[in-house]
Design a protein around this motif. Structure first.
Motif, short mmCIF file in Angstrom:
data_model
loop_
_atom_site.label_atom_id
_atom_site.label_comp_id
_atom_site.label_asym_id
_atom_site.label_seq_id
_atom_site.Cartn_x
_atom_site.Cartn_y
_atom_site.Cartn_z
N ALA A 163 0.87 -1.18 0.00
CA ALA A 163 0.00 0.00 0.00
C ALA A 163 0.91 1.22 0.00
CB ALA A 163 -0.91 -0.01 1.21
N ALA A 164 1.53 1.48 -1.13
CA ALA A 164 2.53 2.55 -1.21
C ALA A 164 2.72 2.94 -2.67
CB ALA A 164 3.85 2.09 -0.60
N LEU A 165 3.32 4.09 -2.85
CA LEU A 165 3.75 4.53 -4.18
C LEU A 165 5.03 5.34 -4.01
CD1 LEU A 165 3.08 7.81 -4.40
CD2 LEU A 165 0.78 6.98 -4.85
N VAL A 166 5.74 5.51 -5.14
CA VAL A 166 6.97 6.30 -5.15
C VAL A 166 6.85 7.36 -6.24
CG1 VAL A 166 9.47 6.29 -5.46
CG2 VAL A 166 8.36 4.38 -4.30
N TRP A 167 7.00 8.62 -5.83
CA TRP A 167 7.02 9.71 -6.79
C TRP A 167 8.45 10.00 -7.23
CZ3 TRP A 167 3.71 11.58 -2.44
CH2 TRP A 167 2.34 11.53 -2.75
N ASP A 168 8.67 10.16 -8.52
CA ASP A 168 9.94 10.68 -9.04
C ASP A 168 9.74 12.17 -9.28
OD1 ASP A 168 11.14 8.24 -8.95
OD2 ASP A 168 10.86 7.79 -11.09
N ILE A 169 10.48 12.99 -8.51
CA ILE A 169 10.31 14.44 -8.56
C ILE A 169 11.63 15.07 -8.97
CG2 ILE A 169 9.75 16.50 -7.22
CD1 ILE A 169 8.08 14.74 -5.37
N SER A 170 11.58 15.90 -10.00
CA SER A 170 12.76 16.63 -10.46
C SER A 170 12.74 18.04 -9.87
CB SER A 170 12.77 16.70 -11.98
OG SER A 170 13.82 17.53 -12.44
N SER A 171 13.90 18.47 -9.34
CA SER A 171 14.02 19.81 -8.77
C SER A 171 15.25 20.49 -9.34
CB SER A 171 14.14 19.71 -7.24
OG SER A 171 14.32 20.98 -6.66
N ASP A 172 15.11 21.77 -9.72
CA ASP A 172 16.26 22.45 -10.32
C ASP A 172 17.22 23.02 -9.29
OD1 ASP A 172 14.97 24.68 -9.33
OD2 ASP A 172 15.08 25.83 -11.20
N SER A 173 16.88 22.87 -7.99
CA SER A 173 17.76 23.34 -6.93
C SER A 173 17.36 22.64 -5.63
CB SER A 173 17.65 24.86 -6.78
OG SER A 173 18.58 25.35 -5.82
N ASP A 174 18.06 22.97 -4.55
CA ASP A 174 17.70 22.43 -3.24
C ASP A 174 16.58 23.29 -2.65
OD1 ASP A 174 19.78 20.71 -3.66
OD2 ASP A 174 21.16 21.68 -2.27
N TYR A 175 15.48 22.64 -2.28
CA TYR A 175 14.34 23.37 -1.75
C TYR A 175 13.75 22.63 -0.55
CZ TYR A 175 14.11 25.84 -6.26
OH TYR A 175 14.38 26.59 -7.37
N ALA A 176 13.24 23.42 0.39
CA ALA A 176 12.28 22.89 1.36
C ALA A 176 10.91 23.23 0.78
CB ALA A 176 12.48 23.53 2.73
N GLU A 177 10.38 22.30 -0.01
CA GLU A 177 9.22 22.59 -0.85
C GLU A 177 7.91 22.16 -0.20
OE1 GLU A 177 7.31 23.89 -4.42
OE2 GLU A 177 9.34 24.18 -3.61
N ARG A 178 6.96 23.12 -0.11
CA ARG A 178 5.62 22.76 0.33
C ARG A 178 4.88 22.09 -0.81
NH1 ARG A 178 1.82 26.59 1.61
NH2 ARG A 178 2.90 28.09 0.26
N VAL A 179 4.31 20.92 -0.53
CA VAL A 179 3.52 20.22 -1.53
C VAL A 179 2.14 19.93 -0.95
CG1 VAL A 179 5.53 19.16 -2.63
CG2 VAL A 179 4.34 17.94 -0.80
N ARG A 180 1.17 19.83 -1.84
CA ARG A 180 -0.18 19.47 -1.43
C ARG A 180 -0.49 18.07 -1.97
NH1 ARG A 180 -3.69 24.03 -2.42
NH2 ARG A 180 -2.94 24.62 -0.35
N ILE A 181 -0.83 17.20 -1.05
CA ILE A 181 -1.20 15.82 -1.40
C ILE A 181 -2.69 15.68 -1.15
CG2 ILE A 181 -0.82 13.39 -0.88
CD1 ILE A 181 1.95 14.22 0.23
N SER A 182 -3.40 15.17 -2.14
CA SER A 182 -4.85 14.98 -1.99
C SER A 182 -5.21 13.55 -2.37
CB SER A 182 -5.63 15.97 -2.86
OG SER A 182 -5.35 15.77 -4.23
N TYR A 183 -6.27 13.04 -1.73
CA TYR A 183 -6.73 11.68 -2.01
C TYR A 183 -8.12 11.50 -1.44
CZ TYR A 183 -4.73 11.35 2.71
OH TYR A 183 -4.42 11.59 4.03
N LEU A 184 -8.82 10.50 -1.96
CA LEU A 184 -10.13 10.13 -1.45
C LEU A 184 -9.96 9.08 -0.37
CD1 LEU A 184 -12.20 9.90 -4.76
CD2 LEU A 184 -12.09 11.80 -3.13
N LEU A 185 -10.64 9.29 0.75
CA LEU A 185 -10.51 8.42 1.91
C LEU A 185 -11.85 7.77 2.21
CD1 LEU A 185 -8.52 7.53 4.16
CD2 LEU A 185 -9.32 9.46 5.51
#
Length: 386
Positions: free
Chosen positions: A100-122
């Motif tokens: 029960a998992a997934l892996v995102w491949d995320i490309s970043s052009d620099s080092d960031y402490a990046e806020r992301v929004r994750i959404s899903y149906l529960l």
């Protein structure tokens, strides 16, 4: 291959597996949620939106999202960068087998402490809407309260979340797995009501005096209009169970009953049943019911006919106060009205609704009104006979 080489190869393979496993373990846990929203706008699904801060390095990043024991719809999971949406790109998503998992491949052009929004149906987190209405002694207004009952059996704990319905104020609330909470989120005082009697010709007897001289109870409801004049009308009211009370005039209340209301759009009526009344009597008779053949087959049998029908309904108010009666009539199939002495609204193709204001009774007896309808049904087929 020599035994020494085989041992070296095995050692290298074991090392690779261990390193991969360690990398996998490091990716299992996301940072703690920075914010969570539980959206209850849709009655059939609960949308969760959470913000987290990811520590991204320049180049390719693999981020693991795991939900073991939590009822998440895997196909509904989405991720979006907030701080640098044009510099942080989601390249792909992979699902490890049997997890029960997934892996995102995320490309970043620099080092960031990046806020992301994750959404899903529960799944297995749901809500109930309940109402409490307390009428005044004169039955002219109610104090209306609406409660949200939130039930969480999803497998996930929420320490604090902003809970949003499509109306009422948003509020912050924590709720753990297997926990149920009730929250007041809508309050409207002195909401005008109309006490309404409803006669449905499809369900109530037409000639009650024939029932061994027993009067027939007519359902009575409090009608609330979802509009600005009622201190409502900003949004639709969800359906739910309503409990009704009345001020008894002695600083206490009496319980009138409970009903279940469906969704009430803006401008529409909520009617809450409080019991039956025998103060209003409706006697309905069919005064004419003729068939007019229009089509015959080669054998001379009637295959289609029109009707010529007339109905009279006598309405008597035995109360010493005026009353409002909603009368519902049904005309099946195709039809046209030739004459009617009262205005009506078509609820659907075959249902007519009359709103009839009845004066109070007098010393001479009950107040009386009569509804008269003369109509034709078209292209009626004869009923088959055995």
């Amino acid at each position: 291959m020599s035994g020494k080489k085989m041992r070296v190869a095995a050692a290298i393979l074991l090392l690779v597996v261990c390193v991969a496993a360690q990398a996998r373990i490091k990716l299992v846990s996301l940072p703690q949620r920075a914010a969570t929203v539980i959206r209850l706008d849709n009655p059939t699904a609960t949308l969760i939106e959470e913000e987290r801060v990811l520590t991204l390095q320049q180049g390719l990043n693999k981020v693991d999202f795991s939900w073991k024991g939590v009822s998440i719809d895997a196909d509904s999971i989405r991720l979006r960068a907030i701080d640098h949406p044009d510099k942080v790109t989601l390249l792909s998503v992979s699902y490890p087998p049997n997890e029960a998992a997934l892996v995102w491949d995320i490309s970043s052009d620099s080092d960031y402490a990046e806020r992301v929004r994750i959404s899903y149906l529960l799944s297995n987190i749901d809500r109930l809407i309940t109402y409490k209405a307390v009428a005044d002694k004169q039955e002219t207004k109610v104090d209306l309260k609406s409660y949200l009952v939130l039930r969480n059996f999803s497998g996930e704990d929420f320490d604090e979340a902003t809970v949003l319905l499509d109306y009422g104020e948003a509020f912050k609330q924590g709720i753990d797995h297997e926990e149920t909470k009730q929250m007041l989120f809508l309050k409207a005082d002195a909401v005008p009501i109309t006490k309404v009697w409803t006669f449905d010709a499809a369900t109530l007897p037409w000639e009650p005096e024939r029932l061994e001289n027993r009067n027939v109870g007519i359902p009575v409801s409090y009608r609330i209009v979802n509009n600005a004049e009622s201190s409502l009308g900003e949004f639709a009211l969800w359906g739910g169970k309503a409990r009704l009370y009345q001020d008894d005039g002695h600083e206490s209340t009496i319980f009138l009953g409970e009903d279940v209301t469906s969704l009430v759009p803006v401008g529409e009526k909520m009617e809450l049943y409080i019991g039956d009344s025998r103060d209003i009597v409706v006697t309905q008779e069919k005064m004419r019911d003729a068939q007019i053949p229009t089509h015959k087959n080669n054998k001379g049998d009637i295959v289609l006919y029109d009707t010529n029908e007339a109905i009279t309904a006598k309405i008597e108010n035995f109360k010493d106060k005026p009353a409002a009666l909603t009368m519902i009539q049904h005309i099946p199939g195709q039809w046209d009205m030739e004459q009617c002495n009262m205005q009506y609204k078509k609820k659907d193709a075959n249902t007519l609704e009359f709103e009839i204001e009845l004066p109070a009774r007098t010393a001479e007896g009950p107040a009386v009104k009569e509804l008269k309808m003369h109509y034709h049904r078209r292209n009626v087929r004869p009923q088959a006979t055995d």
